[in-house]
Design an enzyme around this catalytic site. Structure first.
Site, mmCIF file in Angstrom:
data_model
loop_
_atom_site.group_PDB
_atom_site.id
_atom_site.type_symbol
_atom_site.label_atom_id
_atom_site.label_comp_id
_atom_site.label_asym_id
_atom_site.label_seq_id
_atom_site.Cartn_x
_atom_site.Cartn_y
_atom_site.Cartn_z
ATOM 1 N N GLU A 1 -2.628 -4.810 -2.627
ATOM 2 C CA GLU A 1 -3.850 -5.510 -2.264
ATOM 3 C C GLU A 1 -4.977 -5.073 -3.202
ATOM 4 O OE1 GLU A 1 -5.928 -3.799 1.396
ATOM 5 O OE2 GLU A 1 -3.834 -3.351 1.844
ATOM 6 N N CYS B 1 -1.511 -4.116 3.840
ATOM 7 C CA CYS B 1 -0.579 -3.001 3.663
ATOM 8 C C CYS B 1 0.873 -3.371 3.944
ATOM 9 C CB CYS B 1 -0.999 -1.832 4.548
ATOM 10 S SG CYS B 1 -2.673 -1.255 4.209
ATOM 11 N N HIS C 1 3.453 3.261 8.521
ATOM 12 C CA HIS C 1 2.340 3.052 7.595
ATOM 13 C C HIS C 1 1.227 4.001 8.033
ATOM 14 C CE1 HIS C 1 -1.109 1.543 5.560
ATOM 15 N NE2 HIS C 1 -1.641 1.045 6.664
#
Length: 403
Positions: A79, A111, A233
């Protein structure tokens, strides 16, 4: 046919700032950073490193000549893209000297991008069993100096080779996944820094994990006891623990102890790098694989990917026999050991350095950057990249010809 991760490596810039010292500089109790969000060090990218060079450096040391010939798909999750048209994967393809008969694509969804790339890679290998896919996750997280998100910045990349009969981890199916249009985190094209509703984003992360877990159990019949660990994550390392705690009451005390302990091990690298967006999940997985002394061949590891905005996915992998032999533990230990600490003023100065946006040329001093692949400048609106290893080899060949 079993498909999964055959090789994995990562790269972070050679510079970092200590979070204790950053906290003192910001008139914040250090424990708020080191315990409250769970971060020790933040990797800082100099101008000579961008998402392309970070990804290329992560991949450089794990690929051999056979890989370079067999890789026919490069998928770059990010990103922090450097161009609104040209894929970052194309630059990496050249810098690594990969087979020209290949696809090269950039994937974006906050993400979640690298996980989308993983799933696309599995589909490609299923149709083309002799192929290999290079999956890259690379990002530089920026929120600005003296902002609420400053302590959750970072920079780095993870590279993975996906193939059939993998050496490290078989990726199991099915997955559980969700999408909802929420504004918890976003970065408009006119901004170099992200906007985030932190409390709302945390709530969405936990909600997505809880829903994905329920969906996953219904699809697979698996429960907490079937997992040796979960990798998350990690925008900051405490986030994964918050999500994990939301489901621990479904298991035994032994399950809770095992999963929480392995979460801590899986957060070691992230604590010392910071948030690297698309690559954060896979850095956590790598930390678990390289730092744990208790994982056994055949262990099942859950992986939860969350990309704000939002897309989430829960899936699992099973460790292959002898997987540890295929990790790059010594190289990664050396990477951490040789980093240079910045003072807070030095960090602030580097943070405020930017590349020109008016079309002017710029030459950067890459001799100060120990990375093998660097951004050397800008010329004619085009970023100029250098693979120092290739240049040295070319000079050797040239010298032999001249003699």
């Amino acid at each position: 046919m079993e498909i999964g991760i055959d090789k994995i490596g990562f790269y972070a810039p050679h510079l970092y700032v200590d979070m204790n010292k950053l906290a003192v500089s910001r008139d914040v109790e250090p424990e708020k950073f080191t315990i409250g969000i769970g971060q020790e060090k933040m990797a800082i990218a100099p101008l000579t490193q961008d998402p392309v060079t970070l990804a290329a450096n992560a991949a450089l040391d794990i690929l051999d000549e056979k890989d370079k010939e067999q890789i026919d798909f490069v998928l770059f999750g990010t990103e922090s893209g450097i161009d609104q048209s040209k894929s970052a994967a194309v630059y990496v393809h050249r810098l690594l000297g990969l087979n020209p008969e290949a696809r090269a694509v950039e994937v974006k969804q906050a993400c979640y991008g690298a996980t989308a790339a993983i799933q696309m890679a599995k589909g490609h290998i299923a149709l083309n069993p002799e192929s290999k896919v290079l999956v890259l996750g690379s990002d530089i997280a920026r929120y600005g100096l003296n902002t609420g998100g400053e302590a959750t910045q970072g920079a780095g990349a993870v590279a993975m080779v996906v193939s059939r009969d993998p050496s490290i981890m078989v990726l199991e199916g099915p997955s559980a996944y969700l999408t909802a249009d929420v504004m918890d985190f976003w970065r408009p094209v006119y901004s170099d820094e992200a906007f985030v509703d932190g409390k709302f984003s945390n709530e969405q992360y936990i909600a997505f994990f809880s829903k994905a877990w329920e969906q996953y159990k219904a699809k697979t019949g698996l429960k907490l006891a079937d997992f040796e660990a979960f990798s998350f994550h990690l925008p900051y390392t405490k986030m994964g623990k918050k999500a994990l705690r939301a489901v621990l009451d479904e298991g035994s005390e032994s399950d809770s102890e095992r999963l929480l302990a392995n979460h801590q091990i899986g957060a070691v690298y992230n604590r010392n790098v910071g948030n690297i967006y698309t690559a954060s999940l896979y850095l956590s997985l790598l930390s678990l694989l390289e730092q744990s002394e208790n994982l056994q061949d055949g262990s099942r590891i859950g992986l939860f990917s969350y990309g704000s905005g939002a897309v989430g996915e829960l899936f699992a992998g099973r460790l292959q026999p002898g997987y540890r032999k295929h990790l790059q533990m010594e190289r990664h230990s050396e990477l951490f050991a040789t980093r240079k600490e910045l003072t807070v003023p030095e960090y602030e100065e580097i943070f405020q350095e930017t590349l020109p946006t008016d079309g002017s040329s710029l030459e950067l001093d890459i001799d100060r950057d120990p990375a093998k692949i660097c951004l050397s400048g800008i010329e004619g609106h085009s970023r100029q990249y250098v693979n120092k290893i290739s240049n040295i080899e070319a000079e050797k060949v040239s010298g032999q010809v001249e003699r």
